[in-house]
Enzyme design. Structure first.
Site, PDB file in Angstrom:
ATOM      1  N   ARG A 173       1.061  13.264   6.483  1.00 16.71           N
ATOM      2  CA  ARG A 173       1.985  13.211   5.494  1.00 16.71           C
ATOM      3  C   ARG A 173       1.143  13.010   3.979  1.00 16.71           C
ATOM      4  O   ARG A 173       1.969  12.401   3.038  1.00 16.71           O
ATOM      5  CB  ARG A 173       2.926  12.151   5.616  1.00 16.71           C
ATOM      6  N   SER A 246      12.550   9.382   7.859  1.00 16.08           N
ATOM      7  CA  SER A 246      11.599   8.367   8.188  1.00 16.08           C
ATOM      8  C   SER A 246      11.175   7.823   7.055  1.00 16.08           C
ATOM      9  O   SER A 246      10.524   8.429   6.055  1.00 16.08           O
ATOM     10  CB  SER A 246      10.459   8.808   8.722  1.00 16.08           C
ATOM     11  N   GLU A 342       6.750   5.901   3.535  1.00 10.99           N
ATOM     12  CA  GLU A 342       6.585   7.281   3.394  1.00 10.99           C
ATOM     13  C   GLU A 342       7.240   7.797   2.128  1.00 10.99           C
ATOM     14  O   GLU A 342       6.972   8.999   1.569  1.00 10.99           O
ATOM     15  CB  GLU A 342       6.977   8.096   4.758  1.00 10.99           C
TER      16      GLU A 342
END
Length: 346
Positions: A173, A246, A342
């Site tokens: 990510r 998420s 995130e």
């Protein structure tokens, strides 16, 4: 240029947080982007205020951002569109998409044309431009697996730069656009190297079981639909319940620490990595701390997936943020593991 003032951003972020931007504009070409980036108090009468030079925020699909306050600057909405095949060889098709193209629409376009490689990434919210920035991934596939190149406008030098896969320095990510070059570039288009002959990836998650349930064989269309079914069954639709998918990354720890944790928590979920470390399931950690299904006013933790923080209606951004902080602290206290957000906080 059509620059609007004091515009609500509620409909431009999937959390549905009601904050406003002091100035707001859309761009559909790189020339428009260039012109808007020049927008300042000397070039536009609207900014004839003392010593005011606006901050600039580039906004795509708004699916990986949490606004905690009004934005006292210029928000530019990326609406660079278009999908085109730029070349092909014996094994691959190279497809370029504008950064403002909706990601799931791009995936469906590829599937319709028989181009394989992104079917496992179906139904991920957001736009094409965020895909390399975040190195988005799901069900065993990441963008770096299909990425070929991108073009990005360098704000300081006011010119377009070409990036190869190595230039992007992809990680979990992560990419150079999130840290090393944060706020320096505007991604304008991305080119993907897709497969003419599919190589199916169905070992991750419940894809195999879902295909059996559907009663179909393996194809890019079937895998895409299986992923859509799975995601729809456990993740809230942002159009119904505000969320950014998420909220936390899955943490990576050393094998020794994982061994110690398995002694105390035998059911802990972890995946061995090639570097010898172990990736933990953040959702499992959060659930074990009792957060799954938690709600305080309109801020909460989704009842089916503890990784997803939600806005049940009129939550403030700082209420979501404060909840995430409580979750971070509780996981650290119980497991000695630090989680990382995130979602980008603004």
């Amino acid at each position: 240029m059509n620059v609007q003032e004091n515009i609500s951003l509620k409909s431009f972020n999937t959390f549905g947080i009601d904050v406003s931007a002091k100035y707001f504009a859309r761009f559909t070409t790189v020339d428009e982007l260039h012109e808007l980036l020049e927008f300042n108090q000397t070039s536009n009468p609207k900014l004839q205020t003392s010593n005011f030079k606006p901050q600039t925020l580039i906004l795509g699909g708004g699916s990986n951002i949490l606004f905690t306050k009004d934005f006292d600057g210029l928000v530019l909405k990326n609406e660079l569109l278009g999908i085109k095949e730029i070349k092909e060889d014996e094994h691959h098709v190279y497809v370029q998409a504008g950064a403002g193209v909706n990601w799931h629409h791009f995936v469906l376009h590829c599937i319709h044309n028989g181009w394989a490689g992104v079917e496992n990434l179906s139904l991920i919210p957001g736009n094409v431009g965020a895909s390399p920035m975040q190195n988005i991934g799901a069900y065993g596939v990441e963008i770096k697996d299909v990425f070929y190149s991108l073009e990005a406008f360098h704000i300081p030098d006011k010119k377009t730069i070409h990036f190869s896969v190595n230039d992007c320095e992809f990680g979990y990510r992560e990419s150079v656009f999130k840290r090393k070059y944060k706020n320096e570039f505007v991604i304008t288009n991305v080119t993907y190297r897709l497969n003419r002959i599919p190589s199916f990836n169905t070992s991750y998650g419940a894809i195999e079981q879902e295909l059996e349930k559907m009663g179909v064989g393996k194809s890019i269309q079937a895998i895409s639909q299986a992923v859509i079914n799975i995601r729809s069954s456990k993740l809230p639709d942002p159009a119904v319940t505000g969320n950014a998918g998420s909220f936390f990354k899955n943490p990576e720890i050393g094998s020794h620490q994982f061994h110690e944790l398995t002694r105390m928590f035998p059911s802990i979920v972890g995946y061995n990595l090639p570097n010898g470390n172990v990736k933990l399931a953040a959702g499992w950690l959060i659930e074990q701390c009792g957060w799954k299904g938690y709600r305080k006013d309109d801020a909460g933790c989704h009842e089916k997936q503890a990784l997803v923080l939600v806005n049940y209606g009129n939550a403030k951004g700082n209420e979501i943020y404060n909840l995430s902080e409580e979750i971070l602290q509780s996981v650290k206290k119980k497991f000695g593991v630090g989680l990382e957000r995130e979602v980008n906080i603004v």
